[in-house]
Scaffold this active site. Structure first.
Site, mmCIF file in Angstrom:
data_model
loop_
_atom_site.group_PDB
_atom_site.id
_atom_site.type_symbol
_atom_site.label_atom_id
_atom_site.label_comp_id
_atom_site.label_asym_id
_atom_site.label_seq_id
_atom_site.Cartn_x
_atom_site.Cartn_y
_atom_site.Cartn_z
ATOM 1 C CG ASN A 171 -2.696 -0.530 -7.962
ATOM 2 O OD1 ASN A 171 -2.868 0.671 -7.823
ATOM 3 N ND2 ASN A 171 -3.586 -1.421 -7.581
ATOM 4 C CG ASP B 259 -5.367 2.013 -7.061
ATOM 5 O OD1 ASP B 259 -5.724 2.239 -8.227
ATOM 6 O OD2 ASP B 259 -5.694 0.986 -6.430
ATOM 7 C CG HIS B 260 -1.604 4.085 -3.153
ATOM 8 N ND1 HIS B 260 -2.706 4.445 -2.411
ATOM 9 C CD2 HIS B 260 -1.572 2.735 -3.133
ATOM 10 C CE1 HIS B 260 -3.291 3.356 -1.944
ATOM 11 N NE2 HIS B 260 -2.622 2.312 -2.370
ATOM 12 N NE ARG C 143 -1.903 20.207 0.146
ATOM 13 C CZ ARG C 143 -0.822 20.958 0.287
ATOM 14 N NH1 ARG C 143 -0.482 21.810 -0.651
ATOM 15 N NH2 ARG C 143 -0.099 20.860 1.362
ATOM 16 C CG HIS D 222 -9.583 -0.802 -6.354
ATOM 17 N ND1 HIS D 222 -9.342 -1.360 -5.118
ATOM 18 C CD2 HIS D 222 -10.916 -0.935 -6.554
ATOM 19 C CE1 HIS D 222 -10.471 -1.806 -4.601
ATOM 20 N NE2 HIS D 222 -11.446 -1.538 -5.447
ATOM 21 N NE ARG E 224 -10.212 0.941 -1.990
ATOM 22 C CZ ARG E 224 -10.670 0.020 -1.138
ATOM 23 N NH1 ARG E 224 -11.887 0.092 -0.653
ATOM 24 N NH2 ARG E 224 -9.895 -0.960 -0.736
ATOM 25 N NE ARG F 194 -10.795 4.289 0.342
ATOM 26 C CZ ARG F 194 -10.772 3.279 1.230
ATOM 27 N NH1 ARG F 194 -9.615 2.773 1.614
ATOM 28 N NH2 ARG F 194 -11.870 2.811 1.744
ATOM 29 C CG HIS F 195 -7.271 5.043 -4.665
ATOM 30 N ND1 HIS F 195 -7.962 4.308 -5.593
ATOM 31 C CD2 HIS F 195 -7.029 4.215 -3.616
ATOM 32 C CE1 HIS F 195 -8.121 3.080 -5.113
ATOM 33 N NE2 HIS F 195 -7.585 2.989 -3.914
ATOM 34 C CD GLU G 123 -6.746 -3.916 -8.179
ATOM 35 O OE1 GLU G 123 -7.070 -3.228 -7.188
ATOM 36 O OE2 GLU G 123 -5.627 -4.400 -8.308
ATOM 37 C CB THR H 109 -5.423 -1.569 1.395
ATOM 38 O OG1 THR H 109 -5.151 -2.128 0.105
ATOM 39 C CG2 THR H 109 -4.868 -2.503 2.462
ATOM 40 C CB THR H 110 -8.191 -5.089 -1.352
ATOM 41 O OG1 THR H 110 -8.437 -3.969 -2.193
ATOM 42 C CG2 THR H 110 -9.199 -6.170 -1.649
ATOM 43 C CD GLU I 136 -4.119 -9.583 -8.636
ATOM 44 O OE1 GLU I 136 -4.501 -9.243 -9.771
ATOM 45 O OE2 GLU I 136 -3.622 -8.792 -7.805
ATOM 46 C CG HIS J 63 -2.695 -6.638 -1.057
ATOM 47 N ND1 HIS J 63 -2.242 -6.256 0.173
ATOM 48 C CD2 HIS J 63 -3.736 -5.826 -1.350
ATOM 49 C CE1 HIS J 63 -2.991 -5.262 0.616
ATOM 50 N NE2 HIS J 63 -3.902 -4.979 -0.287
ATOM 51 N N GLY K 63 1.619 -2.038 -6.383
ATOM 52 C CA GLY K 63 1.344 -0.612 -6.393
ATOM 53 C C GLY K 63 1.985 0.188 -5.284
ATOM 54 C CG HIS K 64 1.457 1.221 -0.490
ATOM 55 N ND1 HIS K 64 2.495 1.049 0.389
ATOM 56 C CD2 HIS K 64 0.786 2.317 -0.069
ATOM 57 C CE1 HIS K 64 2.448 1.994 1.306
ATOM 58 N NE2 HIS K 64 1.413 2.781 1.055
HETATM 59 N N1 PXP Z 1 -3.977 -6.656 -6.593
HETATM 60 C C1 PXP Z 1 -5.188 -6.315 -6.066
HETATM 61 C C2 PXP Z 1 -6.387 -7.087 -6.496
HETATM 62 C C3 PXP Z 1 -5.312 -5.237 -5.174
HETATM 63 O O1 PXP Z 1 -6.507 -4.919 -4.679
HETATM 64 C C4 PXP Z 1 -4.155 -4.495 -4.854
HETATM 65 C C5 PXP Z 1 -4.264 -3.319 -3.944
HETATM 66 O O2 PXP Z 1 -5.076 -2.376 -4.499
HETATM 67 C C6 PXP Z 1 -2.939 -4.868 -5.439
HETATM 68 C C7 PXP Z 1 -2.868 -5.966 -6.288
HETATM 69 C C8 PXP Z 1 -1.673 -4.111 -5.184
HETATM 70 O O3 PXP Z 1 -1.332 -4.159 -3.837
HETATM 71 P P1 PXP Z 1 -0.179 -3.199 -3.300
HETATM 72 O O4 PXP Z 1 -0.652 -1.800 -3.526
HETATM 73 O O5 PXP Z 1 -0.068 -3.570 -1.868
HETATM 74 O O6 PXP Z 1 1.045 -3.502 -4.101
#
Ligand code: PXP
Length: 242
Positions: A10, A12-13, A21, A46, A48, A52-53, A73, A103-104, A154, A193, A215-216
């Protein structure tokens, strides 16, 4: 031996840092290509409602710019369904979304929202998009996914990831029972997650799981060891647990 688990990275971050920036760096597409080189099996992003990302252009760039399958997502809204139908990602993971959340924070209420979700799952499925529902590891939601005709669930691993001791053991059992129930009913099982190299092994050892989305932690670790190395280490932890 249990078959290897797929790793969806993932990104996103990467976009979170870029957006801090307002420019173009770091580019999520470049991160996705690096993830592919490091052994990811898919890319997750994702989009959103508040952007935001990941933003709309990222989805277009990812669809056109990577060879790996994209897992989009998205919340269960008309806007997101239209975007998914326009871009046709490999998969769409339906997640609950609240603007004020960091977050979710929990799974989708698949059991309580049958009538709202049914047409959406059907439309996406008819467009050839593999629909997954992001749910808590609760038999009610697995049964709801079955009645909605979702091919994939999931499982939300957040409670497991944040718990300790006996509570963590209990959350692990809930994940493993939900995975067994889903697989027995022909539903493909993913999870994600809050997973890190320290807590991934017990989840990766659940034999019915076929994919983890992470992801994170990977983007955070990339600061210290680089993105490719962070992904390689995660891959190795997952593979060792199978
Ligand atoms: N799966 C889903 C459905 C999510 O919403 C997220 C967070 O966006 C993740 C996986 C990944 O979670 P993390 O960023 O905590 O690894």
């Amino acid at each position: 031996m249990t078959p290897p688990l797929r790793l969806g990275v993932n990104i996103d971050h990467v976009a979170t840092i870029r957006n801090a920036r307002g420019g173009l760096h770091p580019d999520p597409l470049r991160a996705a290509r690096m993830a592919a080189a490091a052994g990811a099996d898919g890319i997750t992003a994702h989009l959103r409602e508040d952007r935001r990302h990941i933003v709309d252009d990222d989805i277009a760039h990812l669809i056109g710019g990577i060879a790996l399958p994209l897992n989009l997502e998205m919340a269960a809204t008309d806007e997101m369904v239209a975007i998914a139908l326009r871009h046709r990602p490999h998969a769409a993971c339906i997640v609950p979304e609240r603007r004020e959340e960091v977050t979710t924070e929990g799974g989708l209420d698949a059991a309580g929202q049958h009538n709202r979700l049914k047409p959406l799952v059907t439309r996406l499925g008819e467009a050839g998009i593999r629909v997954s529902l992001f749910v808590e590891p609760d038999p009610r939601h697995i049964e709801a996914a079955l009645s909605l005709g979702a091919p994939v669930v999931e499982l939300h691993t957040g409670r497991y990831a944040h718990a300790e001791g006996e509570v963590r053991e209990m959350e692990l059992r809930r994940l493993s029972d939900a995975a067994a129930l889903a697989a027995k009913n022909g539903i493909e099982v993913h999870a994600g997650h809050g997973l890190t190299t320290d807590n991934v092994a017990a989840v990766a050892a659940i034999p019915q799981l076929v994919e983890l989305n992470i992801g994170h932690y990977l983007v955070g670790e990339a600061i210290f060891v680089g993105l490719e190395e962070a992904i390689r280490r995660m891959r190795a932890s997952m593979d060792a647990a199978r």
